[in-house]
Motif scaffolding. Sequence first.
Motif, PDB file in Angstrom:
ATOM      1  N   MET A   1       1.793   6.974  -1.343  1.00 26.58           N
ATOM      2  CA  MET A   1       1.626   5.611  -1.800  1.00 26.58           C
ATOM      3  C   MET A   1       1.899   4.678  -0.621  1.00 26.58           C
ATOM      4  O   MET A   1       2.993   4.695  -0.047  1.00 26.58           O
ATOM      5  CB  MET A   1       2.600   5.326  -2.943  1.00 26.58           C
ATOM      6  CG  MET A   1       2.708   3.867  -3.289  1.00 26.58           C
ATOM      7  SD  MET A   1       3.500   3.453  -4.847  1.00 26.58           S
ATOM      8  CE  MET A   1       5.151   4.031  -4.658  1.00 26.58           C
ATOM      9  N   PRO A   2       0.915   3.842  -0.258  1.00 25.86           N
ATOM     10  CA  PRO A   2       1.142   2.862   0.801  1.00 25.86           C
ATOM     11  C   PRO A   2       2.188   1.824   0.370  1.00 25.86           C
ATOM     12  O   PRO A   2       2.096   1.283  -0.734  1.00 25.86           O
ATOM     13  CB  PRO A   2      -0.220   2.205   0.984  1.00 25.86           C
ATOM     14  CG  PRO A   2      -1.206   3.145   0.398  1.00 25.86           C
ATOM     15  CD  PRO A   2      -0.473   3.859  -0.693  1.00 25.86           C
ATOM     16  N   VAL A   3       3.168   1.597   1.228  1.00 26.72           N
ATOM     17  CA  VAL A   3       4.256   0.661   0.927  1.00 26.72           C
ATOM     18  C   VAL A   3       4.600  -0.126   2.185  1.00 26.72           C
ATOM     19  O   VAL A   3       4.576   0.410   3.287  1.00 26.72           O
ATOM     20  CB  VAL A   3       5.519   1.424   0.451  1.00 26.72           C
ATOM     21  CG1 VAL A   3       6.682   0.484   0.258  1.00 26.72           C
ATOM     22  CG2 VAL A   3       5.246   2.199  -0.810  1.00 26.72           C
ATOM     23  N   ARG A   4       4.933  -1.396   1.993  1.00 19.71           N
ATOM     24  CA  ARG A   4       5.427  -2.229   3.094  1.00 19.71           C
ATOM     25  C   ARG A   4       6.582  -3.064   2.560  1.00 19.71           C
ATOM     26  O   ARG A   4       6.543  -3.556   1.437  1.00 19.71           O
ATOM     27  CB  ARG A   4       4.361  -3.200   3.608  1.00 19.71           C
ATOM     28  CG  ARG A   4       3.275  -2.591   4.437  1.00 19.71           C
ATOM     29  CD  ARG A   4       3.802  -2.181   5.818  1.00 19.71           C
ATOM     30  NE  ARG A   4       2.760  -1.707   6.677  1.00 19.71           N
ATOM     31  CZ  ARG A   4       2.197  -0.515   6.608  1.00 19.71           C
ATOM     32  NH1 ARG A   4       2.562   0.343   5.690  1.00 19.71           N
ATOM     33  NH2 ARG A   4       1.253  -0.157   7.455  1.00 19.71           N
ATOM     34  N   LYS A   5       7.592  -3.246   3.371  1.00 19.78           N
ATOM     35  CA  LYS A   5       8.688  -4.160   3.043  1.00 19.78           C
ATOM     36  C   LYS A   5       8.449  -5.438   3.834  1.00 19.78           C
ATOM     37  O   LYS A   5       7.950  -5.401   4.952  1.00 19.78           O
ATOM     38  CB  LYS A   5      10.023  -3.544   3.391  1.00 19.78           C
ATOM     39  CG  LYS A   5      10.340  -2.339   2.519  1.00 19.78           C
ATOM     40  CD  LYS A   5      11.801  -2.052   2.509  1.00 19.78           C
ATOM     41  CE  LYS A   5      12.075  -0.791   1.715  1.00 19.78           C
ATOM     42  NZ  LYS A   5      12.374  -1.047   0.339  1.00 19.78           N
ATOM     43  N   ALA A   6       8.797  -6.550   3.217  1.00 25.11           N
ATOM     44  CA  ALA A   6       8.607  -7.849   3.866  1.00 25.11           C
ATOM     45  C   ALA A   6       9.737  -8.775   3.451  1.00 25.11           C
ATOM     46  O   ALA A   6      10.371  -8.582   2.417  1.00 25.11           O
ATOM     47  CB  ALA A   6       7.261  -8.457   3.464  1.00 25.11           C
ATOM     48  N   GLY A  30      -8.865  -6.729  -3.224  1.00 24.12           N
ATOM     49  CA  GLY A  30      -9.476  -5.877  -4.243  1.00 24.12           C
ATOM     50  C   GLY A  30      -8.601  -4.705  -4.648  1.00 24.12           C
ATOM     51  O   GLY A  30      -9.041  -3.813  -5.366  1.00 24.12           O
ATOM     52  N   LEU A  31      -7.352  -4.720  -4.198  1.00 25.81           N
ATOM     53  CA  LEU A  31      -6.432  -3.613  -4.476  1.00 25.81           C
ATOM     54  C   LEU A  31      -5.413  -3.986  -5.544  1.00 25.81           C
ATOM     55  O   LEU A  31      -4.993  -5.141  -5.629  1.00 25.81           O
ATOM     56  CB  LEU A  31      -5.679  -3.227  -3.198  1.00 25.81           C
ATOM     57  CG  LEU A  31      -6.529  -2.706  -2.058  1.00 25.81           C
ATOM     58  CD1 LEU A  31      -5.677  -2.547  -0.798  1.00 25.81           C
ATOM     59  CD2 LEU A  31      -7.172  -1.399  -2.437  1.00 25.81           C
ATOM     60  N   PRO A  32      -4.961  -3.002  -6.322  1.00 26.09           N
ATOM     61  CA  PRO A  32      -3.930  -3.249  -7.331  1.00 26.09           C
ATOM     62  C   PRO A  32      -2.535  -3.223  -6.707  1.00 26.09           C
ATOM     63  O   PRO A  32      -1.778  -2.261  -6.854  1.00 26.09           O
ATOM     64  CB  PRO A  32      -4.131  -2.097  -8.323  1.00 26.09           C
ATOM     65  CG  PRO A  32      -4.660  -0.983  -7.470  1.00 26.09           C
ATOM     66  CD  PRO A  32      -5.494  -1.644  -6.406  1.00 26.09           C
ATOM     67  N   VAL A  33      -2.198  -4.281  -6.000  1.00 24.95           N
ATOM     68  CA  VAL A  33      -0.925  -4.375  -5.283  1.00 24.95           C
ATOM     69  C   VAL A  33       0.178  -4.788  -6.258  1.00 24.95           C
ATOM     70  O   VAL A  33      -0.022  -5.652  -7.115  1.00 24.95           O
ATOM     71  CB  VAL A  33      -1.025  -5.407  -4.135  1.00 24.95           C
ATOM     72  CG1 VAL A  33       0.320  -5.583  -3.431  1.00 24.95           C
ATOM     73  CG2 VAL A  33      -2.111  -4.999  -3.144  1.00 24.95           C
ATOM     74  N   THR A  34       1.347  -4.176  -6.088  1.00 22.36           N
ATOM     75  CA  THR A  34       2.523  -4.613  -6.834  1.00 22.36           C
ATOM     76  C   THR A  34       3.537  -5.168  -5.839  1.00 22.36           C
ATOM     77  O   THR A  34       3.543  -4.798  -4.667  1.00 22.36           O
ATOM     78  CB  THR A  34       3.177  -3.467  -7.634  1.00 22.36           C
ATOM     79  OG1 THR A  34       3.580  -2.435  -6.734  1.00 22.36           O
ATOM     80  CG2 THR A  34       2.229  -2.922  -8.693  1.00 22.36           C
ATOM     81  N   ILE A  35       4.386  -6.054  -6.341  1.00 29.09           N
ATOM     82  CA  ILE A  35       5.456  -6.627  -5.522  1.00 29.09           C
ATOM     83  C   ILE A  35       6.750  -6.512  -6.319  1.00 29.09           C
ATOM     84  O   ILE A  35       6.775  -6.769  -7.533  1.00 29.09           O
ATOM     85  CB  ILE A  35       5.158  -8.095  -5.122  1.00 29.09           C
ATOM     86  CG1 ILE A  35       6.253  -8.655  -4.212  1.00 29.09           C
ATOM     87  CG2 ILE A  35       4.887  -8.963  -6.331  1.00 29.09           C
ATOM     88  CD1 ILE A  35       5.920 -10.015  -3.579  1.00 29.09           C
ATOM     89  N   SER A  36       7.808  -6.079  -5.642  1.00 27.93           N
ATOM     90  CA  SER A  36       9.085  -5.892  -6.328  1.00 27.93           C
ATOM     91  C   SER A  36      10.241  -6.227  -5.393  1.00 27.93           C
ATOM     92  O   SER A  36      10.060  -6.372  -4.185  1.00 27.93           O
ATOM     93  CB  SER A  36       9.212  -4.442  -6.812  1.00 27.93           C
ATOM     94  OG  SER A  36       9.215  -3.564  -5.704  1.00 27.93           O
ATOM     95  N   ALA A  78      -5.979   4.504   4.557  1.00 28.66           N
ATOM     96  CA  ALA A  78      -5.779   3.728   5.786  1.00 28.66           C
ATOM     97  C   ALA A  78      -6.117   2.260   5.567  1.00 28.66           C
ATOM     98  O   ALA A  78      -5.425   1.367   6.074  1.00 28.66           O
ATOM     99  CB  ALA A  78      -6.629   4.303   6.911  1.00 28.66           C
ATOM    100  N   GLU A  79      -7.160   1.979   4.801  1.00 28.82           N
ATOM    101  CA  GLU A  79      -7.533   0.592   4.517  1.00 28.82           C
ATOM    102  C   GLU A  79      -6.475  -0.086   3.654  1.00 28.82           C
ATOM    103  O   GLU A  79      -6.177  -1.270   3.847  1.00 28.82           O
ATOM    104  CB  GLU A  79      -8.900   0.538   3.836  1.00 28.82           C
ATOM    105  CG  GLU A  79     -10.041   0.916   4.757  1.00 28.82           C
ATOM    106  CD  GLU A  79     -11.355   1.133   4.035  1.00 28.82           C
ATOM    107  OE1 GLU A  79     -12.388   0.764   4.611  1.00 28.82           O
ATOM    108  OE2 GLU A  79     -11.349   1.669   2.906  1.00 28.82           O
ATOM    109  N   ALA A  83      -4.327  -3.413   4.607  1.00 31.64           N
ATOM    110  CA  ALA A  83      -4.255  -4.570   3.709  1.00 31.64           C
ATOM    111  C   ALA A  83      -2.797  -4.949   3.435  1.00 31.64           C
ATOM    112  O   ALA A  83      -2.445  -6.134   3.456  1.00 31.64           O
ATOM    113  CB  ALA A  83      -4.983  -4.282   2.405  1.00 31.64           C
ATOM    114  N   LEU A  84      -1.949  -3.958   3.187  1.00 32.12           N
ATOM    115  CA  LEU A  84      -0.531  -4.248   2.940  1.00 32.12           C
ATOM    116  C   LEU A  84       0.139  -4.838   4.175  1.00 32.12           C
ATOM    117  O   LEU A  84       0.981  -5.725   4.063  1.00 32.12           O
ATOM    118  CB  LEU A  84       0.206  -2.984   2.490  1.00 32.12           C
ATOM    119  CG  LEU A  84      -0.094  -2.494   1.081  1.00 32.12           C
ATOM    120  CD1 LEU A  84       0.739  -1.255   0.770  1.00 32.12           C
ATOM    121  CD2 LEU A  84       0.153  -3.568   0.041  1.00 32.12           C
TER     122      LEU A  84
END
Length: 97
Positions: A1-6, A30-36, A78-79, A83-84
């Motif tokens: 699962m692609p993940v990024r912290k910000a 166009g991606l189903p991004v979640t933020i938590s 990779a895309e 995006a993240l």
Amino acid sequence: MPVRKAIVTAEIGLHARPAAVFVRAVTATGLPVTISKDGRPGVDARSLLEVMTEDFGCGCEVELAVAADSLPAFCSLAEAETALEELRILLESAAAV
């Protein structure tokens, strides 16, 4: 699962205009991004209402994620990572939001 912290750097956090800018950017991927935050379940980052009600304040560390099994057919892992990363940069650029 692609993940990024910000880190949210907008002075008012993700409220009103900064949240709208962020949600538009997420929707454009166009991606189903979640933020938590704080290990809580993520909310749909394409939903202005959900993003604003989570109280992502200035200085708050958030996690952006896309479930690998949720990736649309048009998008590679990779895309999604790219995006993240772009969304992370947006959140950490106070001038942009």
